[in-house]
Structures are given as C-alpha cells and as structure tokens.
Design a protein around this motif. Structure first.
Motif, PDB file in Angstrom:
ATOM      1  N   GLY A   1      -3.545 -15.517  -1.059  1.00 38.79           N
ATOM      2  CA  GLY A   1      -2.775 -14.518  -0.499  1.00 38.79           C
ATOM      3  C   GLY A   1      -1.102 -14.248  -0.794  1.00 38.79           C
ATOM      4  O   GLY A   1      -0.278 -13.549  -0.518  1.00 38.79           O
ATOM      5  N   ASN A   2      -1.093 -15.536  -1.448  1.00 43.47           N
ATOM      6  CA  ASN A   2       0.374 -15.878  -2.039  1.00 43.47           C
ATOM      7  C   ASN A   2       0.673 -15.370  -3.295  1.00 43.47           C
ATOM      8  O   ASN A   2       1.819 -15.695  -3.793  1.00 43.47           O
ATOM      9  CB  ASN A   2       0.794 -17.387  -1.931  1.00 43.47           C
ATOM     10  N   MET A   3      -0.487 -14.679  -4.128  1.00 44.77           N
ATOM     11  CA  MET A   3      -0.267 -14.773  -5.263  1.00 44.77           C
ATOM     12  C   MET A   3       0.496 -13.255  -5.817  1.00 44.77           C
ATOM     13  O   MET A   3      -0.018 -12.304  -5.929  1.00 44.77           O
ATOM     14  CB  MET A   3      -1.531 -14.709  -6.288  1.00 44.77           C
ATOM     15  N   SER A   4       1.718 -13.526  -5.717  1.00 47.05           N
ATOM     16  CA  SER A   4       2.557 -12.158  -5.882  1.00 47.05           C
ATOM     17  C   SER A   4       2.351 -11.303  -7.239  1.00 47.05           C
ATOM     18  O   SER A   4       2.667 -10.263  -7.308  1.00 47.05           O
ATOM     19  CB  SER A   4       4.062 -12.576  -5.760  1.00 47.05           C
ATOM     20  N   SER A   5       1.768 -12.027  -8.215  1.00 46.03           N
ATOM     21  CA  SER A   5       1.641 -11.202  -9.441  1.00 46.03           C
ATOM     22  C   SER A   5       0.286 -10.714  -9.674  1.00 46.03           C
ATOM     23  O   SER A   5       0.190  -9.882 -10.487  1.00 46.03           O
ATOM     24  CB  SER A   5       2.019 -12.165 -10.700  1.00 46.03           C
TER      25      SER A   5
ATOM     26  N   SER B   1      -1.835  -8.894   2.350  1.00 52.06           N
ATOM     27  CA  SER B   1      -0.655  -8.167   2.519  1.00 52.06           C
ATOM     28  C   SER B   1       0.451  -8.451   1.617  1.00 52.06           C
ATOM     29  O   SER B   1       1.432  -7.727   1.575  1.00 52.06           O
ATOM     30  CB  SER B   1      -0.424  -7.890   3.872  1.00 52.06           C
ATOM     31  N   ARG B   2       0.366  -9.816   1.289  1.00 51.64           N
ATOM     32  CA  ARG B   2       1.905 -10.201   0.505  1.00 51.64           C
ATOM     33  C   ARG B   2       1.596 -10.175  -1.014  1.00 51.64           C
ATOM     34  O   ARG B   2       2.305 -10.888  -1.632  1.00 51.64           O
ATOM     35  CB  ARG B   2       2.039 -11.609   0.973  1.00 51.64           C
TER      36      ARG B   2
ATOM     37  N   PRO C   1      -9.497  -6.220   5.555  1.00 54.26           N
ATOM     38  CA  PRO C   1      -8.189  -6.569   5.638  1.00 54.26           C
ATOM     39  C   PRO C   1      -7.373  -5.501   6.254  1.00 54.26           C
ATOM     40  O   PRO C   1      -7.451  -4.122   6.017  1.00 54.26           O
ATOM     41  CB  PRO C   1      -8.002  -6.763   4.109  1.00 54.26           C
ATOM     42  N   ASN C   2      -6.352  -5.887   7.000  1.00 55.68           N
ATOM     43  CA  ASN C   2      -5.701  -4.752   7.886  1.00 55.68           C
ATOM     44  C   ASN C   2      -4.632  -3.916   6.933  1.00 55.68           C
ATOM     45  O   ASN C   2      -4.613  -2.766   7.039  1.00 55.68           O
ATOM     46  CB  ASN C   2      -4.777  -5.284   9.049  1.00 55.68           C
ATOM     47  N   LYS C   3      -4.004  -4.597   5.983  1.00 54.38           N
ATOM     48  CA  LYS C   3      -2.905  -4.034   5.123  1.00 54.38           C
ATOM     49  C   LYS C   3      -3.134  -4.476   3.687  1.00 54.38           C
ATOM     50  O   LYS C   3      -3.229  -5.577   3.275  1.00 54.38           O
ATOM     51  CB  LYS C   3      -1.691  -4.385   5.559  1.00 54.38           C
ATOM     52  N   LEU C   4      -3.351  -3.652   2.752  1.00 50.93           N
ATOM     53  CA  LEU C   4      -3.259  -3.996   1.082  1.00 50.93           C
ATOM     54  C   LEU C   4      -2.156  -2.935   0.699  1.00 50.93           C
ATOM     55  O   LEU C   4      -1.529  -2.208   1.052  1.00 50.93           O
ATOM     56  CB  LEU C   4      -4.750  -3.413   0.786  1.00 50.93           C
ATOM     57  N   SER C   5      -1.987  -3.250  -0.741  1.00 49.14           N
ATOM     58  CA  SER C   5      -0.886  -2.969  -1.421  1.00 49.14           C
ATOM     59  C   SER C   5      -0.996  -1.381  -1.711  1.00 49.14           C
ATOM     60  O   SER C   5      -2.238  -0.800  -1.779  1.00 49.14           O
ATOM     61  CB  SER C   5      -0.983  -3.519  -2.884  1.00 49.14           C
ATOM     62  N   ASN C   6       0.111  -0.597  -1.650  1.00 50.12           N
ATOM     63  CA  ASN C   6      -0.122   0.925  -2.119  1.00 50.12           C
ATOM     64  C   ASN C   6      -0.360   1.230  -3.482  1.00 50.12           C
ATOM     65  O   ASN C   6      -0.612   2.322  -3.592  1.00 50.12           O
ATOM     66  CB  ASN C   6       1.478   1.375  -1.786  1.00 50.12           C
TER      67      ASN C   6
ATOM     68  N   GLU D   1      -6.804   2.087   9.823  1.00 48.93           N
ATOM     69  CA  GLU D   1      -6.047   3.316   9.578  1.00 48.93           C
ATOM     70  C   GLU D   1      -5.171   3.089   8.188  1.00 48.93           C
ATOM     71  O   GLU D   1      -4.836   4.129   7.617  1.00 48.93           O
ATOM     72  CB  GLU D   1      -5.171   3.655  10.919  1.00 48.93           C
ATOM     73  N   SER D   2      -4.772   2.012   8.095  1.00 47.87           N
ATOM     74  CA  SER D   2      -3.792   1.673   6.768  1.00 47.87           C
ATOM     75  C   SER D   2      -4.415   2.297   5.576  1.00 47.87           C
ATOM     76  O   SER D   2      -3.864   2.673   4.475  1.00 47.87           O
ATOM     77  CB  SER D   2      -3.360   0.588   6.794  1.00 47.87           C
ATOM     78  N   PHE D   3      -5.860   2.291   5.425  1.00 45.95           N
ATOM     79  CA  PHE D   3      -6.555   2.880   4.313  1.00 45.95           C
ATOM     80  C   PHE D   3      -6.428   4.209   3.926  1.00 45.95           C
ATOM     81  O   PHE D   3      -6.656   4.875   2.771  1.00 45.95           O
ATOM     82  CB  PHE D   3      -8.098   2.368   4.332  1.00 45.95           C
ATOM     83  N   SER D   4      -5.736   4.963   5.062  1.00 46.65           N
ATOM     84  CA  SER D   4      -5.413   6.523   4.842  1.00 46.65           C
ATOM     85  C   SER D   4      -4.273   6.708   4.265  1.00 46.65           C
ATOM     86  O   SER D   4      -3.931   7.851   3.934  1.00 46.65           O
ATOM     87  CB  SER D   4      -5.408   7.080   6.062  1.00 46.65           C
ATOM     88  N   SER D   5      -3.549   5.273   3.975  1.00 45.04           N
ATOM     89  CA  SER D   5      -2.330   5.857   3.314  1.00 45.04           C
ATOM     90  C   SER D   5      -1.833   5.198   1.793  1.00 45.04           C
ATOM     91  O   SER D   5      -0.891   4.618   1.429  1.00 45.04           O
ATOM     92  CB  SER D   5      -1.108   4.864   4.300  1.00 45.04           C
TER      93      SER D   5
END
Length: 691
Positions: free
Chosen positions: A246-250, A269-270, A289-294, A312-316
C-alpha cells in the motif's frame, strides 16, 4: 600489334585493381576471436530457411552477415567488433553455444520467436556490455545460471514463453540497470528472492504462469520505480498480500490472479497511480477496499471470500471499465450511480456481481447499452419490486458488449486502381482521398496493459506510436486487435509512407525497423511493456528480407565499398573507352535486331533483366546505393531477388548509345574474364534505359 596493346591495357587495369583490393582482403576486419565465435554459434544452430548461408562468405562486418551488426569504429585492438545479433523469427532450431560469451562487446542479443532448445549458456554472463537479452518464444529449458546475474548494463531480460525450470538465482539482485524482467510462462519454482528488492531501476516484473511458491516479498515495496507486478497463476499458499504494498506510490498494475493468497486486501488508498487490480481466484477475506485511485480501469476480485457491501466510492471512478466481484459473500445494496455520467461512444463497463448475497438495488436500473450487468444468484433477483430486475438475472443476461476497431475507408475509390495482390492499398486516413501505397506490416503485442477495453484508448495509442516512430497520425492503421491469455493485447499495425510516395525508401524502412527492434518505443504506464512479434517485408520491400539490417553499413564497410566501387567505376570507364575504339571491328559480326525486341542471343549465359528488377535491386536507384560514377553513368550496389550482390551501371540520359553499340559492349564485356574482375551477369534495355 593493336590487339597486344589492347590486352596490355586490360592487364594493367586489372593488375592495379587487384593490388588495390588486396589491401582490404588480406587484412581481417572483424576481431578474429569474434569471427571464430560466430562460426561456433552457427554450428550449434539448425538453419532450415538458409538465412545464415552468407556466414561462410567474407568478413562478418564488411560482408554484412545476416543478423550481424557491428560498431562503426574499430576498437582499441584495431578490429571491428560485433554489436548486435538479431535473429528474430528465422525458424532457427538447435541450441545456443557457450561461444556466445566470447562476443565481449555485444549489446543486443535477440533470438526471439525461434525453436531453440537446450539451456541458456552461462557464458552470456561474461558479456558485460550486454543491454538487451531477448530469448522469448523458444523451447529453452534447464535452470538459470548465477552467472547471468552479473550483467551490469542489462536493461531488458526476456526469457518468457520457454520451458525454463529451477529457481531464480539470488545473484539477479546485481542487475543494477535492469528495467524489465519478463520470466512469465515458464516452469520456475521456489521463492522469489527478496534480494530483488535491490533493483532500484526495475519498472516491470512479469512472472505469471510459473510454479513459484513461498511468500510475496514485502521488500518489493521499497522499489521506487516499480510500475507493474504480474504474478498470476503461481502458488503463494503461505502468503498474504503484504500491507507494505500500500506504500508503492508508483504502482500502476497489481495482478495476482490465482495465487492461493489468503488474508485481507491491504489499504491501497495511498497508491495514486494504480489503474489495474486483479486479485481474483484467491482465498482473500474481509471487506472490499474502501478507496482506490481515480485512475482505476479494472477491479477484479471474483472467486474469493470477501464480504460486506460495495463501497460508494466505486461510483466515483470515471475511467472504470471492469468491476468483477462474482462468487464472494457480498451483501447489502448495489448503487446504480456506478455508471452515471462517465460514458462516451467508445466506453464499456462490465459489472459482474453474480453469486453473492446482494438484497437490494439503489437507483434506477436502466444502464446504458455499453454497460453489461450480471446479477444472477443474488437474493435481489427474487425481489419483484425492483423494475427490470429480470433481464439482469436470467441465464441469458449479461452478454458482454464488445467493440472492435474497424477499418474505415472514406470516399469511393476505384476498385482496380490499387490492386491488393500487388501489395498496394488505399491509405484509409490519408488527407488526400484514394491515396494508394504499400504499407509495412507490424505484429505488435502489449504484454501487460492497464485497461480491459482498448477502444477508448485507440487514438491515444496511435498518437503514442507515431510520436516515437516520427510519423504523422494518418500513417498508422490498427488493422486488427484481439485479447489473448494474460490478458495481453495482440494487434496488427500497418504503417504507410507519406502522401505523394507509394513506398518507404530503404533508409526509412531501416529507421523504423531500428526503432521497433531495438525497443526504442518509450514505455507508457497505460500500455505497459510491449514486444515486436513480426516485421513483414513483402512486395516492394521483399528485397530487404530476411534481415533488414543486412543493408545497414557500418562506416568501415562504407569506406571499403565506396572506395573500391569508385575505382571499379574508374576501371570500367577506361575499359569502356577502349571497347568503343574496337566497336567498328565488331559491328559487322554483331548486327542484329534491337535488344528491346528481345534478341535471341546467348552470350555465355547472359540474362536479360527487366527494368523493374533493376529498380527493386537498387531501391529505385537510391542515392545511398551509389558507389561510383564514370563518364558513361553511375554505378550502384544492388541485391537481386536471389540475394546475389551485384554492381549495376546505369547510363545517364546523355550517354545512351545506339542499340548496336550497346550490344557490342555487352558482347565484349562478356568475353573479358579474369579472377580479379567481376563477371558480367546480364543487361537491361527497357523503357529507354541501358543498364
């Protein structure tokens, strides 16, 4: 007396020419140790198509042995050195010999798409200059040698689609320049060495479809540039997905399908660059997972033990193309907001929620045509109060919408004006309607793209390819594309010359080939790593087969050919003057019909060539092929259809002779024989040309 003088002239010219050429034939041009290595390499190969027959003729660098490419300058020892071995798709079998390790200056080794067996020689590890090691698509077996881990300049390491077994050596952690490790589709076993976390330059790790086991190294999270981890279809039964991932920013793509993983999905999420997540067919539990990259295009979590509701975040997620969560323990309500306000004509969205415990639908259940929704096996399918629920719950529900990139030819063009059987066709996107040209055909494959549907990215892909190939957008056509196991995207591209030109000239073909074969197309995260499957040279380009670079001269070779060619032209010019003085004596003997009427003469087996054959042999008398010029005309290097290398003298407009005079010269030249003079093979007398 006159005859003696004439013979004397011929002898002097041939003797001078002989001495001149001996300066280049006596000395060895290519490093002798490397020549011996090449001979041994050839002896280990089975060359069914006879592509390597020229490896027995002349010097590797100056005679342009097929697949051999040398540096332009001599090395410190006074010799030319081998820079590249390009042996892709030559139907070669046999094995790779240890003598490969003696090519100590080699930078590029490509034996992709052949039928080689045996092991990868450990001696390759001695080639410290090696940058690309490409052995994809053979039948190589055995284990990987520790010695291969000591290649400090290696950038691409591809051994995929072979039968390589054994463990990945820990020594591979010393490949401190490597960017691409493609070991997929082999039979590798054991633990992935955590020492590979030392590879600070690594971009892509593809090891899917092996027998790897043990645990996923959490140390990979410290790799600063790692974009793609693709390890599908291995057996990490002892492992969970490390929370440190979860820390792999690339990270752009994490694909761990069917790896027997357990535990929960880490907080991702990060990871702002994540596009593609495939964790399906594992034993994962817990919530989604509650939040993923856009930037997400694909979320594939099917066949696990995941529970809870759909966030609900999957709808965004504006770019989402695939959401597959079938065969889990999901419950609660499903929101139809997930497909709202995010579609263009090329977009598609697959939502597979079959065999869960979803009990309700939130919102209007009327998805656009480009949305495929599958709800079979959920309690909500029995809720008669939900409008339209039946169409998404039946056995026929959810036929996936598929789109294809089709060829569109605008305008009505004459059918017969551009016959395909001659390898010419209309350029579909040409700014000038009904432009007819012969394309280069390229087989291309994206090995790990970060999307599931290609159509929304077709234009972006065309821009990306033409930018790096330095072509205009209308010059590329994606003729076909199809998904393969992996998933990998295979396509056939057509590259057309610029408007006003019907074919690429030789230098352009070489330039494009160099970019494609030397992996000079930049790697874009969205499209991921790629591979060249084929580079087809047919019709007007067939003279460049089998090895495009056999026409590429290094500087040393150019100097030898041009200087000797100029001298040959000079000698030829002197002989022509002498011959013209003798023409009167032979006119009576040689009085015949016009050559253009196909004279029935047989002069020591001379052949009458067509002018088209001459233009193909010289790439339309391209200036780069000119090796000399005399008073009569220019001399070009040519390569006939049977790969015979020839010198072709073409009369300039002001030097064209009468038919009888031309025939006289041919007759005389056919009678001049000396071991230091090339033989006359034939002539051409068409379309007002004298060649």
């Amino acid at each position: 007396m006159e005859g003696v003088r004439y013979c004397g002239y011929v002898f002097i010219i041939t003797a001078i020419y002989c001495c001149f050429m001996m300066q280049f034939t006596v000395a060895q041009i290519t490093d002798p140790a490397e020549v011996l290595a090449l001979v041994s390499i050839k002896n280990g190969l089975v060359d069914n198509m006879k592509y390597l027959e020229d490896w027995e003729k002349g010097d590797p660098c100056t005679s342009n042995w097929t697949g051999i490419h040398c540096f332009n300058k001599v090395g410190a020892n006074g010799y030319l050195h081998i820079k590249e071995l390009r042996m892709m798709a030559m139907n070669l079998s046999g094995s790779l010999t240890p003598e490969l390790g003696q090519l100590s200056h080699l930078q590029f080794l490509n034996f992709m798409w052949n039928d080689l067996t045996g092991s990868i020689p450990e001696e390759i590890g001695n080639i410290k200059s090696l940058k690309l090691l490409l052995l994809t698509g053979n039948k190589l077996s055995g284990s990987l040698s520790d010695q291969l881990g000591y290649l400090p300049n290696l950038r691409i390491f591809q051994i995929d689609e072979n039968q390589i077994s054994g463990r990945i050596p820990k020594s591979f952690s010393n490949l401190n320049s490597v960017q691409h490790i493609h070991f997929n589709n082999n039979t590798l076993i054991g633990q992935i060495p955590p020492e590979l976390s030392n590879l600070s330059t690594l971009l892509h790790m593809l090891m899917d479809n092996n027998n790897l086991s043990g645990y996923l190294p959490p140390e990979f999270s410290i790799l600063p540039r790692l974009r793609i981890i693709q390890l599908d279809n291995n057996n990490f039964s002892r492992s969970e997905i490390p929370a440190s991932y979860g820390n792999m920013s690339s990270l752009v793509k994490l694909s761990l399908r069917n790896c027997t993983l357990r535990g929960s999905i880490p907080d991702l999420s990060r990871v702002p660059s994540l596009h593609y997540l495939d964790l399906s067919w594992n034993q994962l539990s817990g919530s989604l997972p509650n939040k993923l990259s856009n930037n997400m295009t694909a979320i594939m979590l099917s066949h696990n033990r995941l529970d809870g509701s759909i966030p609900e975040s999957f709808s965004s997620l504006p770019l989402l193309q695939k959401l597959t969560m079938d065969n889990n323990l999901l419950n609660g309500s499903f929101s139809t907001n997930i497909w709202q306000n995010k579609f263009t004509s090329t977009s598609s969205l697959l939502i597979d929620l079959r065999n869960n415990s979803l009990s309700d639908i939130s919102g209007t259940l009327e998805p656009p045509l480009n949305v495929t929704l599958r709800l079979q096996g959920n309690p909500v399918c029995k809720n008669e109060n939900v409008r339209n629920i039946v169409k998404f719950c039946g056995s026929e529900a959810g036929a996936e919408h598929k789109t294809n990139n089709s060829v569109i030819v605008t305008g009505a063009c004459p059918i017969a004006a551009c016959p395909k059987d001659n390898y010419y066709e209309y350029v579909p996107n040409s700014p000038v309607p009904c432009t007819c040209a012969s394309p280069l055909i390229v087989g291309w494959r994206l090995k790990s793209p970060s999307f599931s549907y290609f159509d929304p990215y077709v234009r972006q892909f065309e821009q990306y390819m033409t930018r790096d190939l330095h072509l205009d957008l209308y010059q590329i056509l994606i003729e076909s594309n199809s998904w393969e196991e992996g998933p990998r995207l295979r396509m056939q591209l057509k590259l057309f010359p610029v408007v006003g030109v019907s074919t690429f000239n030789k230098s352009e073909v070489i330039r494009i080939s160099d970019i494609l074969q030397y992996w000079e197309i930049s790697v874009v995260d969205l499209f991921g790593p790629y591979e060249l499957l084929s580079f087809t040279l047919e019709g007007p380009y067939s003279y460049l087969n089998p090895d495009i670079q056999a026409k590429h001269k290094n500087k040393g070779a150019i100097i030898v050919i041009v200087v000797s060619g100029v001298f040959a032209a000079f000698a030829s010019a002197i002989l022509t003057v002498l011959i013209k003085k003798r023409q009167a004596k032979y006119q009576r003997i040689l009085s015949r019909k016009r050559l253009s009427a196909k004279l029935s003469i047989k002069l020591d087996g001379l052949r009458s060539f067509t002018f088209r054959e001459m233009t193909l042999a010289t790439n339309n008398f391209d200036h780069s092929n000119q090796v000399g010029e005399g008073g009569y005309g220019a001399v070009f290097k040519g390569i006939l259809a049977d790969k015979t290398v020839v010198a072709i003298k073409r009369a300039t407009e002001g030097s064209v002779q009468g038919q009888k005079e031309f025939l006289t010269e041919i007759s005389l030249l056919s009678r001049v024989h000396h071991r230091n003079l090339v033989s006359l093979l034939g002539y051409c007398d068409e379309e007002g040309e004298q060649v």
